[in-house]
Scaffold this active site. Sequence first.
Site, PDB file in Angstrom:
ATOM      1  NE  ARG A 238      -4.133  -1.740   0.120  1.00 40.29           N
ATOM      2  CZ  ARG A 238      -4.115  -2.921  -0.493  1.00 40.29           C
ATOM      3  NH1 ARG A 238      -3.039  -3.307  -1.167  1.00 40.29           N
ATOM      4  NH2 ARG A 238      -5.183  -3.718  -0.444  1.00 40.29           N
ATOM      5  CG  ASP A 262       1.292  -2.923  -8.446  1.00 37.89           C
ATOM      6  OD1 ASP A 262       1.032  -2.506  -9.589  1.00 37.89           O
ATOM      7  OD2 ASP A 262       0.601  -3.784  -7.858  1.00 37.89           O
ATOM      8  CD  GLU A 267      -3.442   2.545  -5.623  1.00 40.71           C
ATOM      9  OE1 GLU A 267      -4.401   1.775  -5.849  1.00 40.71           O
ATOM     10  OE2 GLU A 267      -2.386   2.175  -5.079  1.00 40.71           O
ATOM     11  CG  HIS A 286      -3.160  -1.536  -6.742  1.00 39.99           C
ATOM     12  ND1 HIS A 286      -3.645  -0.805  -5.683  1.00 39.99           N
ATOM     13  CD2 HIS A 286      -2.913  -2.775  -6.242  1.00 39.99           C
ATOM     14  CE1 HIS A 286      -3.690  -1.557  -4.588  1.00 39.99           C
ATOM     15  NE2 HIS A 286      -3.248  -2.758  -4.912  1.00 39.99           N
ATOM     16  N   GLY A 288      -1.074  -5.866  -8.549  1.00 44.01           N
ATOM     17  CA  GLY A 288      -0.728  -6.963  -7.652  1.00 44.01           C
ATOM     18  C   GLY A 288      -1.745  -8.071  -7.567  1.00 44.01           C
TER      19      GLY A 288
END
Length: 321
Positions: A238, A262, A267, A286, A288
């Site tokens: 995060r 990432d 966001e 992001h 992941g």
Amino acid sequence: MATYRCAILDDYQNVALKLADYSKVPEVEFQVFSEPVRRTDEETIRDVKDFDVVVMMRERTAFGRKVIEALPKLKLLITTGMANKSIDLAACAERNVLVCGTTSYGNPTTGITFGLMIELTRRIGWENARMKAGQLWQVTIGADIEGQTLGILGLGKLGTRAAGVAKAFGMKTIAWSQNLTPERCKEVGVDYVSKDELFKQADFVTVHLQLSDRTRGLVTARELGLMKPTAYVINTSRGPIIDEKALVAALAEKRIAGAGLDVFDVEPLPLDHPFRKMDNVVITPHLGYVSQQNYERYYPDIVGNIRGWIDKKPVRVIAAK
């Protein structure tokens, strides 16, 4: 005519309706929201106020008390995964909103972690873009990660998986977190170090912690200042775990070699963010948990959750603690 309306939020790839059999819930009319935007609470309320069911994609949209209390029609809230700190579970319980989750697959974050490391050191994607743009041959002199030290912040499920992959690459592994013990490190085959020593010794620092009051801002300018000028930061957990302003400064001033990120404080990442222009930063949006296998678990489970709720036999319920 459908009895219920369901909003599927933040389906950026517009694949939700392709990955499950929605004929199992003929009572429900679905509407997909696929725009990659960060809603304000007011925008969320506007978008979903007429829906009985809302499907969340992880923490892309927050459902705090203000939102929950402004949605009198909401009866079922489904999140992908079985934990979502952007939901006010107490507010849901008070408003008789049932919250359910889904199963997930494996540890897709691990692949992103090492993909970022390899891109930073061997620049595969960058050289691929050069060749396809008409450049004749290589300009990169890459660095092998074999023999280098990986400092792991957090040795839970994901950190342990990262340690195993690092060993396969021939890396030395060290770890620290607030509750980590030397005994746990020994079980995993990782060296236990202090927080300061981790930042001093590591060639790569990778973050595998949950965001909480204790971990928010855990990595500050002080910790970044302990790192070697040849070292890299990797964050697939995060964004707010690392002080973003301090990281931007360290990268801009070349006090560390680079970062693979990432996740971010905001966001989607704003178009004018400095990370987008830095040549020593590799950024991904992001990715992941965004894997085919994960999605193939999420959406069929969502249909199962809705079916169970309609039949008054709810499954995978997430309760307030």
